[in-house]
Design an enzyme around this catalytic site. Structure first.
Site, PDB file in Angstrom:
ATOM      1  N   HIS A 136       0.892  -1.172   0.107  1.00 37.53           N
ATOM      2  CA  HIS A 136      -0.255   0.231   0.226  1.00 37.53           C
ATOM      3  C   HIS A 136       0.818   1.562   0.051  1.00 37.53           C
ATOM      4  O   HIS A 136       1.669   1.074   0.849  1.00 37.53           O
ATOM      5  CB  HIS A 136      -0.782   0.398   1.044  1.00 37.53           C
ATOM      6  CG  HIS A 136      -2.114   1.077   0.965  1.00 37.53           C
ATOM      7  ND1 HIS A 136      -1.848   2.162   1.221  1.00 37.53           N
ATOM      8  CD2 HIS A 136      -3.236   0.535   0.915  1.00 37.53           C
ATOM      9  CE1 HIS A 136      -3.324   3.073   0.988  1.00 37.53           C
ATOM     10  NE2 HIS A 136      -3.911   1.730   0.726  1.00 37.53           N
TER      11      HIS A 136
ATOM     12  N   ASP B 269      -7.667  -5.358  -0.023  1.00 40.89           N
ATOM     13  CA  ASP B 269      -8.455  -5.979  -1.110  1.00 40.89           C
ATOM     14  C   ASP B 269      -8.375  -7.543  -0.866  1.00 40.89           C
ATOM     15  O   ASP B 269      -8.660  -8.834  -1.614  1.00 40.89           O
ATOM     16  CB  ASP B 269      -7.827  -5.288  -2.432  1.00 40.89           C
ATOM     17  CG  ASP B 269      -7.965  -4.040  -2.773  1.00 40.89           C
ATOM     18  OD1 ASP B 269      -7.340  -3.045  -2.825  1.00 40.89           O
ATOM     19  OD2 ASP B 269      -9.645  -3.964  -2.811  1.00 40.89           O
TER      20      ASP B 269
HETATM   21  C1  SDX Z   1      -6.688  -0.244  -3.163  1.00 45.66           C
HETATM   22  O1  SDX Z   1      -4.790   4.823  -1.955  1.00 45.66           O
HETATM   23  C2  SDX Z   1      -5.060   3.832  -1.801  1.00 45.66           C
HETATM   24  O2  SDX Z   1      -5.819   4.494  -0.340  1.00 45.66           O
HETATM   25  C3  SDX Z   1      -6.171   2.685  -2.736  1.00 45.66           C
HETATM   26  C4  SDX Z   1      -6.932   2.117  -1.714  1.00 45.66           C
HETATM   27  C5  SDX Z   1      -8.608   2.840  -1.447  1.00 45.66           C
HETATM   28  O3  SDX Z   1      -8.548   2.288  -0.229  1.00 45.66           O
HETATM   29  O4  SDX Z   1      -8.527   3.326  -1.776  1.00 45.66           O
HETATM   30  O5  SDX Z   1      -6.315   1.695  -0.560  1.00 45.66           O
HETATM   31  C6  SDX Z   1      -6.990   0.726  -1.987  1.00 45.66           C
HETATM   32  O6  SDX Z   1      -5.984   0.346  -3.964  1.00 45.66           O
HETATM   33  C7  SDX Z   1      -5.556  -0.571  -2.445  1.00 45.66           C
HETATM   34  C8  SDX Z   1      -3.911  -1.226  -2.618  1.00 45.66           C
HETATM   35  C9  SDX Z   1      -4.832  -2.821  -4.030  1.00 45.66           C
HETATM   36  N1  SDX Z   1      -3.535  -2.866  -5.303  1.00 45.66           N
HETATM   37  C10 SDX Z   1      -2.972  -3.876  -5.068  1.00 45.66           C
HETATM   38  O7  SDX Z   1      -3.231  -4.720  -4.176  1.00 45.66           O
HETATM   39  C11 SDX Z   1      -2.103  -4.113  -6.066  1.00 45.66           C
HETATM   40  C12 SDX Z   1      -0.567  -5.404  -5.431  1.00 45.66           C
HETATM   41  N2  SDX Z   1      -0.143  -4.045  -4.620  1.00 45.66           N
HETATM   42  C13 SDX Z   1       1.032  -3.078  -5.833  1.00 45.66           C
HETATM   43  O8  SDX Z   1       0.581  -2.829  -6.340  1.00 45.66           O
HETATM   44  C14 SDX Z   1       1.414  -1.661  -5.055  1.00 45.66           C
HETATM   45  O9  SDX Z   1       2.016  -2.222  -3.569  1.00 45.66           O
HETATM   46  C15 SDX Z   1       0.695  -0.305  -4.643  1.00 45.66           C
HETATM   47  C16 SDX Z   1       0.116   0.090  -5.952  1.00 45.66           C
HETATM   48  C17 SDX Z   1      -0.450  -0.627  -4.003  1.00 45.66           C
HETATM   49  C18 SDX Z   1       1.715   0.729  -3.753  1.00 45.66           C
HETATM   50  O10 SDX Z   1       2.552   0.529  -4.964  1.00 45.66           O
HETATM   51  P1  SDX Z   1       3.753   2.239  -4.260  1.00 45.66           P
HETATM   52  O11 SDX Z   1       2.944   2.865  -3.556  1.00 45.66           O
HETATM   53  O12 SDX Z   1       3.791   2.838  -5.631  1.00 45.66           O
HETATM   54  O13 SDX Z   1       4.405   0.714  -4.100  1.00 45.66           O
HETATM   55  P2  SDX Z   1       5.908   0.478  -4.669  1.00 45.66           P
HETATM   56  O14 SDX Z   1       5.457  -0.234  -6.173  1.00 45.66           O
HETATM   57  O15 SDX Z   1       6.747   1.339  -4.821  1.00 45.66           O
HETATM   58  O16 SDX Z   1       6.737  -0.813  -4.234  1.00 45.66           O
HETATM   59  C19 SDX Z   1       7.610  -0.608  -3.468  1.00 45.66           C
HETATM   60  C20 SDX Z   1       8.794  -1.710  -3.550  1.00 45.66           C
HETATM   61  C21 SDX Z   1       9.162  -2.296  -4.754  1.00 45.66           C
HETATM   62  O17 SDX Z   1      10.351  -3.291  -4.748  1.00 45.66           O
HETATM   63  P3  SDX Z   1      11.974  -2.352  -4.744  1.00 45.66           P
HETATM   64  O18 SDX Z   1      11.871  -1.392  -5.790  1.00 45.66           O
HETATM   65  O19 SDX Z   1      11.430  -1.250  -3.333  1.00 45.66           O
HETATM   66  O20 SDX Z   1      12.616  -3.380  -4.759  1.00 45.66           O
HETATM   67  O21 SDX Z   1       7.849  -2.892  -3.527  1.00 45.66           O
HETATM   68  C22 SDX Z   1       7.500  -4.227  -4.346  1.00 45.66           C
HETATM   69  C23 SDX Z   1       7.825  -2.910  -5.609  1.00 45.66           C
HETATM   70  O22 SDX Z   1       8.089  -3.904  -6.180  1.00 45.66           O
HETATM   71  N3  SDX Z   1       6.472  -4.073  -4.296  1.00 45.66           N
HETATM   72  C24 SDX Z   1       5.898  -5.169  -4.400  1.00 45.66           C
HETATM   73  C25 SDX Z   1       4.126  -5.088  -4.010  1.00 45.66           C
HETATM   74  N4  SDX Z   1       3.862  -3.956  -3.401  1.00 45.66           N
HETATM   75  C26 SDX Z   1       4.854  -3.609  -3.819  1.00 45.66           C
HETATM   76  N5  SDX Z   1       5.968  -6.305  -4.807  1.00 45.66           N
HETATM   77  C27 SDX Z   1       6.037  -7.496  -5.392  1.00 45.66           C
HETATM   78  N6  SDX Z   1       3.810  -7.660  -4.844  1.00 45.66           N
HETATM   79  C28 SDX Z   1       3.834  -6.192  -4.281  1.00 45.66           C
HETATM   80  N7  SDX Z   1       2.139  -6.953  -3.661  1.00 45.66           N
END
Ligand code: SDX
Length: 435
Positions: free
Chosen positions: A311, A369
Site C-alpha cells: 500500500h 483487497d
Molecule cells: C487500494 O491509495 C489507497 O488508499 C488505495 C486503497 C483505497 O482504499 O482507496 O487503499 C485501495 O488500491 C489498495 C491497494 C490494492 N492494490 C494491490 O493490492 C495491488 C498490489 N500492490 C501493489 O501494486 C502496490 O503495493 C501498490 C500499488 C498498492 C502501492 O504501490 P507503490 O506505493 O507505488 O509502491 P511501489 O510499487 O513503489 O513498491 C515499493 C516496493 C517495490 O520494490 P523495490 O523497487 O523497492 O525493490 O515494494 C514492491 C515494489 O516492487 N512491491 C511489491 C508489491 N507492492 C509493492 N512487490 C510484490 N508484490 C506487491 N504487491
C-alpha cells in the site's frame, strides 16, 4: 488551517546562494506541509513528485490515515468503532455532513435515501446496448455517467440544494445500478428496490432475488455487506478520489465526476485488486505452489505482483484487512464453508509472505483487497462484481470529497505542470527532404 506562517522552511539555491522562506502549514494531526504555492513565481522552479508520494493535493476534514500505525479514522471516529457500532448509511451521513446524525436526522436521511433508490425507467434501456458478458465496471462507468442525462434538475454545482440532491441520488441509486449491472450479466430480470429493507439488505435483495422464488436476506450476510460498505467508503486522497477531485475542479457535474472515479478505481493496482487477488489465488491453486509465486513477486523482470499486498500509505497492517479477515470467518461459517480452500490458501500465503524478508523489509502487508474477494465470492458474487461493490461503497467517499472541494471558498481548477524532457525547438523538414 491558519494562513499566518508561524513556522517556515528556508530553501537555498546552492548555485546562486539565494534563500527562500516557505511557510509551514500544520493540520490538526499528521504530517505538516510546506506551502509551495508561490515557489514557481518566486524561484522559477517547479517541485517534482510524479506519483505524489510527498504531495498534499488539498486539505480535508473527512478521513485521516496514519500508515505507520495502521490508523484509519472518518471524521475522527476509528474504522474499528464504526464497523462495530455504526452502519453503512450512518457512516454515509457522517462522511457527507461531518457529524454523527441525531435520531431525527438519521430518520430523515434514511427516508430520503430509501425513497431515491429507483432509477428513471428509461435507464433500463441503457443496458441493452451492452453484450451480456461486458465487464460490469464498463457498464457502471457508462450508466453512472449517463445519470447527468436524466437528472437535469440537480446539475448546478453552485446550488447547495442541488449538490445535496445529487449526493443523495448517487448514494441511493448506485447500489440499484450496480445490482442491475449484475442482473444483466446473469441474463436475469432487474429487481426493484424495496423500501422496507436496509441499505445493505436492499442491495443483496436486488442482486439475488428471482421472480420464481422469494429471497430471504440472511442477517449475517447483510451485516457482512454493511461492514464491507463501511470499510470501503473513503480513504483520503487515493487515485480514484483524486480523479474525482480533479474532474470536479473543472466544474464538471457530479455524475460525470463519479463516473471518472469509477473508471480510475477499475485498475488492478487500485480497486481492481480485489478481483485480481481471487484470480491470483486461483492461479496459485495449492499451498505447495506459494514459494514459486513469492519468488515471481520478488523478480523485477516478472510483472507478477502479490495482489492484495502492499500500500502506498500503510506500512503496517491495513486496519480494514484485519476487520475483513474476521468477517471472512463469520460469513464462511454461516455459509457452512468454513474450510474454504481459497481462504486456507490466502491465510497460508499471508503467513509465509509476512515471514519473508522481501515483504517484511518493504513493509508489504495485506490490504483491504486481500480478504474482501473471498467474502464476496462466498456470498455468491462473481469476481467481475468485486470492484463494482468497491465502487458502490466508495461513491459515498467520492461524493463527500467532491462536496467538500466544491464548498471551499475559492475553487480553482487543478492543473499540474511537468518536467519537460522532450526535443527543444527544431525546424520542420518537408517530406521529400527526409531520409
Ligand atoms: C487500494 O491509495 C489507497 O488508499 C488505495 C486503497 C483505497 O482504499 O482507496 O487503499 C485501495 O488500491 C489498495 C491497494 C490494492 N492494490 C494491490 O493490492 C495491488 C498490489 N500492490 C501493489 O501494486 C502496490 O503495493 C501498490 C500499488 C498498492 C502501492 O504501490 P507503490 O506505493 O507505488 O509502491 P511501489 O510499487 O513503489 O513498491 C515499493 C516496493 C517495490 O520494490 P523495490 O523497487 O523497492 O525493490 O515494494 C514492491 C515494489 O516492487 N512491491 C511489491 C508489491 N507492492 C509493492 N512487490 C510484490 N508484490 C506487491 N504487491
Amino acid at each position: 488551517m491558519s494562513d499566518t506562517p508561524e513556522k517556515t522552511f528556508t530553501l537555498t539555491n546552492d548555485e546562486t546562494g539565494e534563500s527562500f522562506k516557505l511557510p509551514v502549514i500544520d493540520g490538526t494531526t499528521g504530517p505538516s506541509t510546506i506551502d509551495v504555492r508561490k515557489l514557481y513565481s518566486t524561484t522559477g522552479y517547479f517541485t517534482y513528485d510524479p506519483s505524489f508520494t510527498s504531495t498534499a493535493s488539498c486539505d480535508s476534514k473527512i478521513t485521516f490515515i496514519d500508515g505507520e500505525k495502521g490508523i484509519l479514522r472518518h471524521r475522527g471516529y476509528s474504522i474499528e468503532e464504526l464497523t462495530e457500532k455504526s452502519n453503512a448509511l450512518e457512516v454515509a451521513y457522517l462522511l457527507l455532513n461531518g457529524e454523527l446524525p441525531t435520531k431525527k436526522q438519521m430518520e430523515e436521511f434514511d427516508h430520503t435515501i430509501t425513497n431515491h433508490t429507483m432509477v428513471h425507467e428509461q435507464m433500463h434501456h441503457f443496458f441493452r446496448g451492452f453484450r451480456r458478458d461486458a465487464h460490469p465496471m464498463a457498464v457502471m462507468v457508462a450508466v453512472v455517467g449517463a445519470m447527468s442525462a436524466f437528472y437535469h434538475d440537480s446539475l448546478d454545482i453552485w446550488d447547495e440544494q442541488q449538490r445535496t440532491i445529487s449526493a443523495h441520488r448517487l448514494i441511493a441509486k448506485i447500489p440499484t445500478i450496480a445490482a442491475m449491472s449484475y442482473k444483466y450479466s446473469q441474463g436475469q430480470p432487474f429487481v426493484y428496490p424495496k423500501n422496507d429493507l436496509s441499505y445493505a439488505e436492499n442491495f443483496l435483495h436486488m442482486c439475488f432475488s428471482l421472480p420464481v422464488e422469494d429471497y430471504k436476506v440472511s442477517p449475517v450476510l447483510a451485516e457482512a455487506m454493511d461492514r464491507i460498505l463501511i470499510l470501503h467508503a473513503d480513504h483520503e486522497q487515493n487515485a480514484s478520489t483524486s480523479t474525482v477531485r480533479i474532474a470536479g475542479s473543472s466544474q464538471a457535474n457530479p455524475f460525470a465526476c463519479i463516473a471518472s472515479g469509477i473508471a480510475s478505481l477499475w485498475g488492478p493496482a487500485h480497486g481492481g485488486a480485489n478481483q485480481a487477488v481471487l484470480e491470483m489465488l486461483e492461479e496459485i491453486g495449492t499451498k505447495d505452489r506459494i514459494p514459486e509465486f513469492l519468488e515471481r513477486a520478488k523478480d523485477k523482470d516478472d510483472p507478477f505482483r502479490l495482489m492484495g499486498f502492499g500500500h502506498r500509505v500503510y506500512k503496517n497492517f491495513d486496519p480494514r484487512a484485519n476487520v475483513l479477515r474476521d468477517s471472512c470467518h463469520k460469513v464462511l461459517a454461516e455459509l457452512g464453508v468454513e474450510n474454504d480452500p481459497t481462504l486456507e490458501l490466502a491465510m497460508e500465503l499471508e503467513k509465509i509472505a509476512l515471514s519473508d524478508p522481501y515483504f517484511a523489509d518493504r513493509k508489504l502487508f495485506p490490504n483491504v483487497d486481500f480478504y474482501s474477494g473471498i467474502i464476496l465470492r462466498a456470498m455468491g458474487f462473481p469476481t467481475e462484481m468485486f470492484t463494482v461493490l468497491f465502487a458502490v461503497s466508495r461513491t459515498v467517499g467520492w461524493i463527500s470529497q467532491w462536496k467538500e472541494m466544491i464548498e471551499e471558498p475559492a475553487l480553482r481548477i487543478g492543473r499540474p505542470r511537468q518536467l519537460y524532457i522532450g526535443e527543444t525547438e527544431r525546424k520542420y523538414v518537408p517530406l521529400k527532404k527526409r531520409k
